[in-house]
Write a protein that holds these residues in place. Sequence first.
Motif, PDB file in Angstrom:
ATOM      1  N   ILE A 125      45.763  -3.381 -14.901  1.00  0.00           N
ATOM      2  CA  ILE A 125      44.945  -4.554 -15.219  1.00  0.00           C
ATOM      3  C   ILE A 125      43.491  -4.094 -15.295  1.00  0.00           C
ATOM      4  O   ILE A 125      42.901  -3.701 -14.286  1.00  0.00           O
ATOM      5  N   CYS A 126      42.922  -4.113 -16.489  1.00  0.00           N
ATOM      6  CA  CYS A 126      41.582  -3.578 -16.729  1.00  0.00           C
ATOM      7  C   CYS A 126      40.569  -4.724 -16.775  1.00  0.00           C
ATOM      8  O   CYS A 126      40.690  -5.632 -17.594  1.00  0.00           O
ATOM      9  N   THR A 127      39.574  -4.660 -15.911  1.00  0.00           N
ATOM     10  CA  THR A 127      38.592  -5.736 -15.812  1.00  0.00           C
ATOM     11  C   THR A 127      37.171  -5.171 -15.705  1.00  0.00           C
ATOM     12  O   THR A 127      36.964  -3.967 -15.535  1.00  0.00           O
ATOM     13  N   GLU A 128      36.223  -6.072 -15.767  1.00  0.00           N
ATOM     14  CA  GLU A 128      34.803  -5.751 -15.591  1.00  0.00           C
ATOM     15  C   GLU A 128      34.566  -5.096 -14.231  1.00  0.00           C
ATOM     16  O   GLU A 128      35.175  -5.461 -13.226  1.00  0.00           O
ATOM     17  N   PHE A 129      33.663  -4.123 -14.208  1.00  0.00           N
ATOM     18  CA  PHE A 129      33.326  -3.428 -12.967  1.00  0.00           C
ATOM     19  C   PHE A 129      32.143  -4.098 -12.277  1.00  0.00           C
ATOM     20  O   PHE A 129      31.132  -4.373 -12.909  1.00  0.00           O
ATOM     21  N   MET A 130      32.286  -4.353 -10.985  1.00  0.00           N
ATOM     22  CA  MET A 130      31.216  -4.952 -10.176  1.00  0.00           C
ATOM     23  C   MET A 130      30.823  -3.939  -9.105  1.00  0.00           C
ATOM     24  O   MET A 130      31.629  -3.609  -8.216  1.00  0.00           O
ATOM     25  N   ASP A 131      29.589  -3.449  -9.165  1.00  0.00           N
ATOM     26  CA  ASP A 131      29.204  -2.323  -8.312  1.00  0.00           C
ATOM     27  C   ASP A 131      29.118  -2.662  -6.830  1.00  0.00           C
ATOM     28  O   ASP A 131      29.120  -1.767  -5.983  1.00  0.00           O
ATOM     29  N   GLY A 132      29.060  -3.951  -6.493  1.00  0.00           N
ATOM     30  CA  GLY A 132      29.000  -4.307  -5.072  1.00  0.00           C
ATOM     31  C   GLY A 132      30.367  -4.422  -4.418  1.00  0.00           C
ATOM     32  O   GLY A 132      30.475  -4.428  -3.196  1.00  0.00           O
ATOM     33  N   GLY A 133      31.408  -4.537  -5.223  1.00  0.00           N
ATOM     34  CA  GLY A 133      32.752  -4.644  -4.679  1.00  0.00           C
ATOM     35  C   GLY A 133      33.073  -6.028  -4.142  1.00  0.00           C
ATOM     36  O   GLY A 133      32.399  -7.023  -4.460  1.00  0.00           O
ATOM     37  N   ALA A 134      34.098  -6.094  -3.309  1.00  0.00           N
ATOM     38  CA  ALA A 134      34.590  -7.366  -2.787  1.00  0.00           C
ATOM     39  C   ALA A 134      33.802  -7.825  -1.568  1.00  0.00           C
ATOM     40  O   ALA A 134      33.233  -7.020  -0.826  1.00  0.00           O
ATOM     41  N   LEU A 135      33.792  -9.140  -1.352  1.00  0.00           N
ATOM     42  CA  LEU A 135      33.005  -9.710  -0.255  1.00  0.00           C
ATOM     43  C   LEU A 135      33.590  -9.424   1.122  1.00  0.00           C
ATOM     44  O   LEU A 135      32.877  -9.526   2.119  1.00  0.00           O
TER      45      LEU A 135
END
Length: 459
Positions: free
Chosen positions: A255-265
């Motif tokens: 599953i390829c998605t947008e990268f978020m540099d902060g990661g998960a909360l």
Amino acid sequence: MNQPPFTIRIRTEQEQDMDWMVQPNAITFHQALEVIAQVLPQTSITAFEYEDEDNERITVRSDEEMAAMFQAYFETLSEDDVQCGLLPPLIIYPRVGKTPQNRNKFGLKIDTHPNSRPSKPVQTVRHIPRQNQKPKSDSVPGNPAPAQVPPNDPNVAGAPTILVPQTHPPATEFHLQNEPDLKILQMLGGGSGGQVYKALHQPTGTIMAVKIVKLEVDQKTQEQILSELDILNKCQSPVIIGFYKAFFNENRIYICTEFMDGGALDKYAPIPEPVLGRMAVNIIQGLCYMWSLKILHRDIKPSNILVNTQGQVKLCDFGVSTQLERSIAKTFIGSNAYMAPERIKGEDYGTPAEIWSLGISLFELATGKFPYKHNPEKPMGLLSSIINEETPQLSDDHFSPDFVNLVAHCMQQMPEDRLTLEDLSIHPFIQRHNDGNIAVIASWVHNRMEELSSNKMAS
């Protein structure tokens, strides 16, 4: 009566629909024109139209006429639909003079049958990279002037969410046999649901996140999962993670998605209330948008809420594919600690179950602790506690009364006692933090990332 959020569908001359999530009592006619101007660049737009019950076109040229349009729209809905938040889109027709031009677009194509004869991909997904947002240093209360805050900023009170259509120009092809175009850079994390990697799509230079889940399912089930995951293509919003594609290769789904540099909360808890409040605004906007499309997330929890160093907060990892949800449940033994009581008991569920998961997630993010005693070796004990024990409450000594009230009314045992979609949007805690100040989030996330990195190096 306050009107709940819903979707306006902007229909262009080329029939390329653009969805726009709005809070009716918080936008102006001028803002509507600004949004349409972004959708249709290099055009002169002074008005738009909608169709009444008799399919007659009505022109809107002012705030008063736009308010009348909203009123007419809600009069066509049943009370049940409004209460449940399942609202159909309102279609508007911009009055334009020039044809919009394509801008800065790229696409991804994936061959889902590498071992068979050449065949066309299941679907080509078009994605427009979202405009980078610089954190604002000052709070912007109410409705900002368009010149100060772009109207597609999801963090601003009443600001619209602009969604882009799918088009079908030539795209780059993934060769799944050896995956030469997709370069895995590093592992970002993982759990019972699979591993997540940072990857580079080399032909376009796009950094993305790739989640890999091993599923022992047959070809027919694979095709059902891919088909159902196409639902994600509808969820193109600044508060929803960008979705590129999903495909199977050797009993693994990618599953390829947008990268978020902060990661998960989940790694940041506990999160200070002023920061968490502004994050909650984005989370609720994302949920409201999904529900407006009649899509349930089904897996709301801190690890499925991502953040970046620009201060953006986005929902990810949807359970919108029922077939995928069932397949993962069969493959990995365990329980979802964030499930509402009615889901645990196997009863019918809807948006109230999402409200429960939101409440329990906010509780954990605020305190840094899961609200129930959780023994991973005895998952049934946790489920029993959620159903039978008194619901935990946040401490009045450590949190504001508004926040305690919000979480308490999300975590009600009976679905009908929980906050509704409209209640969430107008709750005092959410209204107080809906100021568009993403600098608060950006600064805190940046500092916490440095702190976590230093602690990791020290250990």
